[in-house]
Design a protein around this motif. Structure first.
Motif, PDB file in Angstrom:
ATOM      1  N   GLY A 140      -4.092   2.113  -2.936  1.00  0.00           N
ATOM      2  CA  GLY A 140      -2.842   2.016  -1.909  1.00  0.00           C
ATOM      3  C   GLY A 140      -2.969   3.107  -1.264  1.00  0.00           C
ATOM      4  N   LYS A 141      -2.018   2.933  -0.469  1.00  0.00           N
ATOM      5  CA  LYS A 141      -2.408   4.597   0.820  1.00  0.00           C
ATOM      6  C   LYS A 141      -2.837   5.896  -0.064  1.00  0.00           C
ATOM      7  CE  LYS A 141      -0.408   6.383   4.567  1.00  0.00           C
ATOM      8  NZ  LYS A 141       0.760   6.337   5.698  1.00  0.00           N
ATOM      9  N   ASP A 182       0.764  -1.162  -0.114  1.00  0.00           N
ATOM     10  CA  ASP A 182      -0.058   0.078   0.065  1.00  0.00           C
ATOM     11  C   ASP A 182       0.624   0.944   0.296  1.00  0.00           C
ATOM     12  OD1 ASP A 182      -2.162  -1.184  -0.317  1.00  0.00           O
ATOM     13  OD2 ASP A 182      -3.268  -0.400   1.905  1.00  0.00           O
ATOM     14  N   GLY A 221      -6.274   0.151  -0.462  1.00  0.00           N
ATOM     15  CA  GLY A 221      -5.332  -0.467  -0.907  1.00  0.00           C
ATOM     16  C   GLY A 221      -5.890  -2.424  -0.197  1.00  0.00           C
ATOM     17  N   THR A 232       2.363   2.003  -3.636  1.00  0.00           N
ATOM     18  CA  THR A 232       1.267   1.624  -4.417  1.00  0.00           C
ATOM     19  C   THR A 232       1.264  -0.070  -5.272  1.00  0.00           C
ATOM     20  OG1 THR A 232       1.904   2.503  -6.420  1.00  0.00           O
ATOM     21  CG2 THR A 232       0.979   4.428  -4.897  1.00  0.00           C
ATOM     22  N   LEU A 233      -0.183  -0.216  -5.442  1.00  0.00           N
ATOM     23  CA  LEU A 233       0.332  -1.305  -6.336  1.00  0.00           C
ATOM     24  C   LEU A 233       0.147  -1.696  -7.432  1.00  0.00           C
ATOM     25  CD1 LEU A 233      -1.582  -1.689  -3.187  1.00  0.00           C
ATOM     26  CD2 LEU A 233      -2.969  -3.614  -4.261  1.00  0.00           C
TER      27      LEU A 233
END
Length: 704
Positions: free
Chosen positions: A577-578, A538, A583, A541-542
């Motif tokens: 993600g965050k 997360d 996420g 980022t995925l």
């Protein structure tokens, strides 16, 4: 003043007032608790006892820059169950000498002229009074727990009796190193002195003023301040302390738990019996594997790297004077901050002067008023011309090759003709980026980790055309900003990023197989990882691992369940993600704590998720990183075990108790590791199949 030079490792000098000054001056650059120390201290204490009627007191100080460096780690790392009895006898001798010193019947003061860590602080605590030089470079503390040990020369026993269990435990279990003022506030130190003369004057004055001094624990009726036998008021501390220690150690580190045991058990016993309990716990730790891992990596290998093991020889040391940082975002601002704190002038360049000024403002907020001088060294700009005079330029823009090429080309012409040009890329090969600069021999990778101010590592990446002189300058710069350098050769993802990728994708694979995400995260922490793989995904980022996979295998559909899961979450469900607020976890807009997204378990977790045993989850998360490290070593990207071990722990948060990715294999035993990896490969996929080189080592019984 009389002096007997037959004990010259500890000089014995008696002045006209009858005060004996014992000056610790053992062979080497620092005083260490080794055979020379034991012999010299035995002679000194024997003489003090023999001349007791002729002396008024004792002052213990040092002829070195530091007061005393601590235990002899060269000896400690070699202690085994077969040799532990001899070590126990040596330890008993050291403790007996300090006990005789503090029960001499004469006042004893420590004049602490430099750092007193570990055994050095134990010597000081065996004195009735402690005066410390108030120097910002001086530190006092017990770092033993960080090396898998405990302070076994009386450090636990005396600190607990002096401060109480509750105040002592953080100092003993966390390896805190206190400045002189902090040590005084904690209770380790009684007085501070501004210079060496005042230090000795205060120590001698105290000795003359306190002829009847005794240690608190030798006073009749003394009890530990906050722990009394059969006292219900102590029950809360006894109930809470183990939980606090376990929450921090996750059961991976035996030292904090043994320190707690020695502290509590010793507090309920008489002083001399408590010393025996302390020793027995140290003997258990010093023969254990975790201590071997931690000492080997975080003392010997770390010092090996800092001493220049990976630095090309034949090049004079270089000090960077002015660095240009391209990009004032989180990474660029961090690089500018640590450079300015190291006394280097910084030009912080962004697309506009306003953007650069915003980066400087973030640095100002982080530094506060205490570091106004460092902030004054940072010049924000939107103009390449301001890079004039820079002998180092570091590019820290987005991971986009075209953007990096553009800013690198401009920097290469604006800086000094012989300036070193570096990229902070975490994935893109350095050799290809070097085409953008006028002289590829002066181009190198300097991969910092986020957050830059806190992370101790810099991964130096040598491109195919990077010269030895450039590598040497890069190495010196990393040391100059007080970071630890590892050196690797060029490849996509280098070392740390490649290993990091295996960890996060293995976490995703476990979820894709039906393991409950909470179990994945919790087992990762129990294995000693700094953060669970799903939480890390997360943060980065995925889409990042998806993009890396797409670049490596463009146009090929995802066959791997881990990437299928990431693709579904990020591209189908928009849970990237965050930064996006969603996420693997949900991130509430009101700032309340994140929680795992319930949809993960609903869509992927199988009712029989226990079909993947917890030990398999544990081993998969660690083994996959160790196996990738071996492959990277085979490919010549890594060149030493020290770079691998330090890089894995300090760069990507690999479980420190293991000593690093390659030390995990050594400690597990190469043959047993190969057998376990084969089992995992049969059960979960060929990515766990050991490389031929590792099989060869296992067959030969060799370690890394």
């Amino acid at each position: 003043m009389t002096t007997d030079m037959t004990t010259h490792h500890i000089r014995y000098e008696r002045d006209r007032y009858g005060i004996v000054t014992l000056t610790l001056d053992l062979p080497g650059s620092a005083n260490v608790m080794n055979t020379d120390y034991r012999t010299a201290m035995a002679t000194a204490v024997d003489r003090l006892e023999a001349e007791r009627d002729d002396i008024s007191g004792v002052v213990v100080t040092s002829a070195k820059k530091t007061f005393f460096a601590g235990g002899d780690l060269d000896a400690l790392i070699t202690v085994t169950p077969h040799t532990v009895d001899a070590f126990a006898a040596e330890l008993a001798a050291i403790k007996d000498q300090l006990r005789r010193l503090e029960t001499l019947g004469r006042p004893v003061a420590a004049a602490i002229n430099g750092s007193a860590l570990g055994g050095g602080l134990e010597i000081a605590l065996a004195c009735h009074h402690r005066v410390c030089l108030d120097d910002p470079a001086v530190r006092l503390g017990f770092p033993e727990a960080t090396l898998g040990l405990l302070p076994g020369a009386g450090g636990v026993t005396r600190t607990v009796r002096m401060l109480g269990v509750q105040a002592a435990l953080p100092l003993l279990t966390e390896g805190r190193r206190l400045r002189p003022g902090q040590a005084r506030d904690a209770g380790w130190v009684h007085e501070l002195a501004t210079d060496h003369d005042e230090l000795l004057d205060k120590a001698r004055a105290w000795v003359l003023a306190n002829p009847g001094a005794v240690q608190p624990w030798d006073t009749p009726g003394h009890q530990v301040p906050d722990l009394k036998p059969l006292d219900p008021a102590s029950y809360g501390l006894l109930a809470a302390a183990p939980a606090v220690v376990r929450k921090k150690s996750h059961g991976c580190y035996p030292a904090p738990e043994r320190i707690l045991s020695a502290a509590v058990e010793g507090a309920l016993l008489d002083f001399d019996t408590a010393l025996l309990v302390e020793s027995r716990y140290l003997l258990e730790l010093v023969t254990g594997q975790v201590a071997k891992n931690l000492i080997g990596t975080f003392w010997f290998q770390l010092n090996e790297l800092k001493a220049g093991h990976s630095r090309p020889s034949g090049h004079a040391p270089y000090r960077t004077s002015k660095v240009g940082v391209l990009g004032a975002g989180m990474m660029g601002a961090g690089i500018a901050q640590v450079s300015a704190l190291a006394g280097i002038d910084v030009v912080l360049r962004d697309v506009t002067a306003e953007a650069a000024e915003r980066g400087r403002a973030r640095i100002a907020e982080a530094l506060g008023e205490r570091h106004a001088t460092a902030l004054d060294r940072i010049t924000p700009t939107g103009d390449d011309a301001d890079l004039a005079g820079c002998d180092l330029v570091i590019e820290a823009v987005f991971e986009d090759r075209r953007l990096k090429n553009t800013v690198l080309a401009a920097a290469g012409t604006a800086a000094l003709p012989d300036a070193m040009i570096a990229s902070n890329t975490s994935t893109l090969p350095i050799t290809g980026l070097a085409d953008a600069v006028p002289d590829p021999e002066r181009f190198i990778g300097l991969h910092f980790f986020s957050p830059v101010a806190r992370m101790p590592l810099v991964e130096i990446i040598r491109g195919e055309r990077t010269s030895d002189a450039t590598l040497a300058r890069a190495f010196d710069y990393v040391l100059q900003i007080k970071k630890t350098p590892i050196v690797v050769n060029d490849s996509r993802g280098f070392y740390t990023t490649r290993v990091f990728a295996t960890y996060i994708t293995e976490g995703a694979a476990l979820v894709a197989e039906g393991v409950h995400p909470a179990l994945v995260e919790n087992v990762a922490k129990k294995a000693g990882m700094a953060v669970g793989p799903l939480a890390v995904l997360d943060e980065v980022t995925l889409t990042l691992p998806l993009q890396a996979r797409d670049q490596a295998e463009p146009g090929i559909p995802y066959a791997d369940p881990a990437y299928q899961l990431l693709d579904t979450l990020a591209r189908e469900l928009g849970r990237t993600g965050k930064a996006a607020g969603a996420g693997f976890y949900d991130y509430p807009a009101d700032g309340s704590p994140k929680t795992l997204w319930p949809g993960l378990a609903e869509r992927w977790t199988k009712p029989d998720d226990a079909a993947v045993p917890e030990q398999d989850i544990h081993d998969r998360l660690l083994f996959i990183q160790a196996l990738e490290t071996v492959r990277i070593l085979d490919q010549g990207v890594l060149t030493s075990a020290a770079d691998a071990n330090i890089g894995s722990v300090h760069g990507i948060g690999f479980a420190p108790w293991t000593g690093g990715t390659l030390q995990l294999i050594n400690a597990y035993g190469p043959q047993a590791f190969v057998a376990r990896a084969d089992h995992l490969a049969d059960a979960y996929g060929e990515r766990f199949r050991p490389p031929a080189t590792l099989r060869g080592k296992a067959d030969r019984g060799e370690c890394f």
